[in-house]
Write a protein that holds these residues in place. Structure first.
Motif, PDB file in Angstrom:
ATOM      1  N   ALA A  81      -1.113  -7.237  -0.820  1.00  0.00           N
ATOM      2  CA  ALA A  81      -1.234  -8.667  -1.104  1.00  0.00           C
ATOM      3  C   ALA A  81      -0.300  -9.477  -0.226  1.00  0.00           C
ATOM      4  O   ALA A  81       0.788  -9.023   0.125  1.00  0.00           O
ATOM      5  CB  ALA A  81      -0.906  -8.933  -2.577  1.00  0.00           C
ATOM      6  N   SER A  82      -0.716 -10.713   0.079  1.00  0.00           N
ATOM      7  CA  SER A  82       0.198 -11.632   0.760  1.00  0.00           C
ATOM      8  C   SER A  82       1.192 -12.214  -0.236  1.00  0.00           C
ATOM      9  O   SER A  82       2.266 -12.651   0.136  1.00  0.00           O
ATOM     10  CB  SER A  82      -0.578 -12.748   1.458  1.00  0.00           C
ATOM     11  N   GLY A  83       0.847 -12.198  -1.521  1.00  0.00           N
ATOM     12  CA  GLY A  83       1.744 -12.617  -2.594  1.00  0.00           C
ATOM     13  C   GLY A  83       2.365 -11.399  -3.253  1.00  0.00           C
ATOM     14  O   GLY A  83       2.460 -10.327  -2.664  1.00  0.00           O
ATOM     15  N   SER A  84       2.732 -11.535  -4.505  1.00  0.00           N
ATOM     16  CA  SER A  84       3.377 -10.443  -5.228  1.00  0.00           C
ATOM     17  C   SER A  84       2.358  -9.426  -5.737  1.00  0.00           C
ATOM     18  O   SER A  84       1.171  -9.719  -5.850  1.00  0.00           O
ATOM     19  CB  SER A  84       4.172 -11.005  -6.408  1.00  0.00           C
ATOM     20  N   VAL A  85       2.857  -8.222  -6.055  1.00  0.00           N
ATOM     21  CA  VAL A  85       2.059  -7.190  -6.714  1.00  0.00           C
ATOM     22  C   VAL A  85       2.800  -6.843  -8.006  1.00  0.00           C
ATOM     23  O   VAL A  85       3.956  -6.423  -7.962  1.00  0.00           O
ATOM     24  CB  VAL A  85       1.877  -5.931  -5.850  1.00  0.00           C
ATOM     25  N   THR A  86       2.127  -7.057  -9.153  1.00  0.00           N
ATOM     26  CA  THR A  86       2.742  -6.825 -10.455  1.00  0.00           C
ATOM     27  C   THR A  86       1.767  -6.061 -11.354  1.00  0.00           C
ATOM     28  O   THR A  86       0.596  -5.909 -11.017  1.00  0.00           O
ATOM     29  CB  THR A  86       3.105  -8.155 -11.147  1.00  0.00           C
ATOM     30  N   ASP A  87       2.266  -5.638 -12.528  1.00  0.00           N
ATOM     31  CA  ASP A  87       1.384  -4.993 -13.502  1.00  0.00           C
ATOM     32  C   ASP A  87       1.513  -5.611 -14.893  1.00  0.00           C
ATOM     33  O   ASP A  87       1.085  -5.014 -15.877  1.00  0.00           O
ATOM     34  CB  ASP A  87       1.606  -3.479 -13.549  1.00  0.00           C
ATOM     35  N   GLY A  88       2.059  -6.808 -14.983  1.00  0.00           N
ATOM     36  CA  GLY A  88       2.108  -7.518 -16.252  1.00  0.00           C
ATOM     37  C   GLY A  88       2.891  -6.773 -17.313  1.00  0.00           C
ATOM     38  O   GLY A  88       3.575  -5.800 -17.043  1.00  0.00           O
ATOM     39  N   SER A  89       2.763  -7.216 -18.544  1.00  0.00           N
ATOM     40  CA  SER A  89       3.542  -6.615 -19.628  1.00  0.00           C
ATOM     41  C   SER A  89       2.911  -5.365 -20.200  1.00  0.00           C
ATOM     42  O   SER A  89       3.574  -4.593 -20.885  1.00  0.00           O
ATOM     43  CB  SER A  89       3.756  -7.642 -20.742  1.00  0.00           C
ATOM     44  N   ASP A  90       1.626  -5.117 -19.922  1.00  0.00           N
ATOM     45  CA  ASP A  90       0.997  -3.915 -20.472  1.00  0.00           C
ATOM     46  C   ASP A  90       0.070  -3.208 -19.496  1.00  0.00           C
ATOM     47  O   ASP A  90      -0.820  -2.469 -19.893  1.00  0.00           O
ATOM     48  CB  ASP A  90       0.261  -4.235 -21.771  1.00  0.00           C
ATOM     49  N   GLY A  91       0.284  -3.397 -18.204  1.00  0.00           N
ATOM     50  CA  GLY A  91      -0.514  -2.691 -17.203  1.00  0.00           C
ATOM     51  C   GLY A  91      -0.132  -1.222 -17.141  1.00  0.00           C
ATOM     52  O   GLY A  91       1.042  -0.866 -17.252  1.00  0.00           O
ATOM     53  N   ASP A  92      -1.123  -0.361 -17.007  1.00  0.00           N
ATOM     54  CA  ASP A  92      -0.904   1.080 -16.921  1.00  0.00           C
ATOM     55  C   ASP A  92      -1.469   1.589 -15.603  1.00  0.00           C
ATOM     56  O   ASP A  92      -2.645   1.372 -15.309  1.00  0.00           O
ATOM     57  CB  ASP A  92      -1.592   1.804 -18.080  1.00  0.00           C
ATOM     58  N   LEU A  93      -0.635   2.287 -14.835  1.00  0.00           N
ATOM     59  CA  LEU A  93      -1.042   2.820 -13.542  1.00  0.00           C
ATOM     60  C   LEU A  93      -0.912   4.336 -13.576  1.00  0.00           C
ATOM     61  O   LEU A  93       0.183   4.868 -13.780  1.00  0.00           O
ATOM     62  CB  LEU A  93      -0.164   2.244 -12.428  1.00  0.00           C
ATOM     63  N   SER A  94      -2.031   5.038 -13.399  1.00  0.00           N
ATOM     64  CA  SER A  94      -2.041   6.494 -13.384  1.00  0.00           C
ATOM     65  C   SER A  94      -2.709   6.939 -12.086  1.00  0.00           C
ATOM     66  O   SER A  94      -3.936   6.961 -11.978  1.00  0.00           O
ATOM     67  CB  SER A  94      -2.789   7.037 -14.602  1.00  0.00           C
ATOM     68  N   ILE A  95      -1.876   7.276 -11.099  1.00  0.00           N
ATOM     69  CA  ILE A  95      -2.343   7.620  -9.760  1.00  0.00           C
ATOM     70  C   ILE A  95      -1.871   9.037  -9.461  1.00  0.00           C
ATOM     71  O   ILE A  95      -0.664   9.296  -9.426  1.00  0.00           O
ATOM     72  CB  ILE A  95      -1.786   6.621  -8.708  1.00  0.00           C
ATOM     73  N   THR A  96      -2.789   9.963  -9.244  1.00  0.00           N
ATOM     74  CA  THR A  96      -2.410  11.363  -9.084  1.00  0.00           C
ATOM     75  C   THR A  96      -1.856  11.700  -7.701  1.00  0.00           C
ATOM     76  O   THR A  96      -1.070  12.626  -7.574  1.00  0.00           O
ATOM     77  CB  THR A  96      -3.591  12.290  -9.402  1.00  0.00           C
ATOM     78  N   ALA A  97      -2.251  10.960  -6.680  1.00  0.00           N
ATOM     79  CA  ALA A  97      -1.747  11.190  -5.322  1.00  0.00           C
ATOM     80  C   ALA A  97      -0.869   9.994  -4.936  1.00  0.00           C
ATOM     81  O   ALA A  97      -0.077   9.525  -5.732  1.00  0.00           O
ATOM     82  CB  ALA A  97      -2.895  11.413  -4.358  1.00  0.00           C
ATOM     83  N   ASN A  98      -1.040   9.471  -3.745  1.00  0.00           N
ATOM     84  CA  ASN A  98      -0.162   8.408  -3.252  1.00  0.00           C
ATOM     85  C   ASN A  98      -0.598   7.019  -3.691  1.00  0.00           C
ATOM     86  O   ASN A  98      -1.779   6.690  -3.674  1.00  0.00           O
ATOM     87  CB  ASN A  98      -0.088   8.447  -1.722  1.00  0.00           C
ATOM     88  N   ALA A  99       0.386   6.213  -4.061  1.00  0.00           N
ATOM     89  CA  ALA A  99       0.192   4.781  -4.287  1.00  0.00           C
ATOM     90  C   ALA A  99       0.919   4.062  -3.166  1.00  0.00           C
ATOM     91  O   ALA A  99       2.126   4.243  -2.989  1.00  0.00           O
ATOM     92  CB  ALA A  99       0.745   4.366  -5.642  1.00  0.00           C
ATOM     93  N   SER A 100       0.198   3.268  -2.406  1.00  0.00           N
ATOM     94  CA  SER A 100       0.768   2.493  -1.308  1.00  0.00           C
ATOM     95  C   SER A 100       0.707   1.021  -1.703  1.00  0.00           C
ATOM     96  O   SER A 100      -0.387   0.464  -1.850  1.00  0.00           O
ATOM     97  CB  SER A 100      -0.014   2.742  -0.019  1.00  0.00           C
TER      98      SER A 100
END
Length: 181
Positions: A81-100
Motif C-alpha cells: 500500500a501507499s498508505g498504512s497496512v493494518t489489521d484492525g482490532s479483530d483481524g486474523d492473519l494465518s499465512i503458512t509461508a511468507n507474508a510480504s
C-alpha cells in the motif's frame, strides 16, 4: 466491468480490480483451489473481510491504505500500500509461508482480538513497523523500518536477513522457548 470495478475468475484465481476513486470494502472473497488478487488503484482505502486462498493472497493499493480487518488465510500474502497496512482490532492473519508487507506504516497483531501467524515475514516501510505474532517470528527477507520497529513474538524471533531500522528498535521473544537469533 461494473462501475470501475472488474471481478473475474482466471485459472482458479479470483481477481478484483478497482480503478475509480472510491474506497473498496471486500466482505468475502474465497477460492477453494487457487489465489486471490485485489487491486485498488483508483484511490481510496481498501478494507478486507474474509479472504481465503489455497495458494496466494495479494492486496495492493497504490493510492491509499489497506485494512486487513477480517480473516486472511493463505499460503502466502503480499500486501502493498501507499498508505498504512493494518489489521484492525479483530483481524486474523494465518499465512503458512511468507507474508510480504509494504506500506508507509505497518501495524499488525497488536490488539488482543488479533490472531497473527506467519510462516515467515518480510516488511518494508518508510514509517513505523509494529508486528506482534502468536507464534515464532522469522524475518526471512531484507526488511526496513523507517521510523522505529517493534517485533513481539510469543516464541523465538529469527532474523534470517538484514533488517534496517531508523529510530528505536524493540524485539521481544516469548517465553515458550524464547530466543532471538
Amino acid at each position: 466491468v461494473l462501475g470501475g470495478r472488474a471481478m473475474e475468475i482466471v485459472d482458479s484465481e479470483a481477481q478484483l480490480d478497482d480503478y475509480i476513486a472510491t474506497a473498496v470494502n471486500v466482505s468475502s472473497l474465497t477460492t477453494t483451489g487457487g489465489s486471490v488478487r485485489i487491486d485498488q488503484s483508483g484511490g481510496g482505502d481498501l478494507t478486507t473481510g474474509i479472504v481465503a486462498a489455497t495458494t496466494s493472497a495479494t492486496a495492493t493499493n497504490s493510492a491509499g491504505a489497506i485494512a486487513l480487518d477480517g480473516s486472511v488465510n493463505a499460503a502466502s500474502l503480499v500486501a502493498d500500500a501507499s498508505g498504512s497496512v493494518t489489521d484492525g482490532s479483530d483481524g486474523d492473519l494465518s499465512i503458512t509461508a511468507n507474508a510480504s508487507i509494504t506500506g508507509n506504516a505497518i501495524t499488525l497483531g497488536n490488539d488482543a482480538g488479533n490472531g497473527t501467524d506467519f510462516g515467515s515475514l518480510t516488511f518494508n516501510s518508510a514509517g513505523a513497523v509494529v508486528i506482534a505474532e502468536d507464534d515464532a517470528t522469522t524475518v526471512s527477507g531484507a526488511s526496513t523500518a523507517g521510523a522505529g520497529l517493534t517485533l513481539v513474538s510469543a516464541d523465538d524471533v529469527n532474523l534470517n536477513n538484514t533488517v534496517n531500522v531508523t529510530g528505536n528498535t524493540s524485539v521481544t521473544a516469548g517465553t515458550t522457548t524464547g530466543g532471538i537469533d
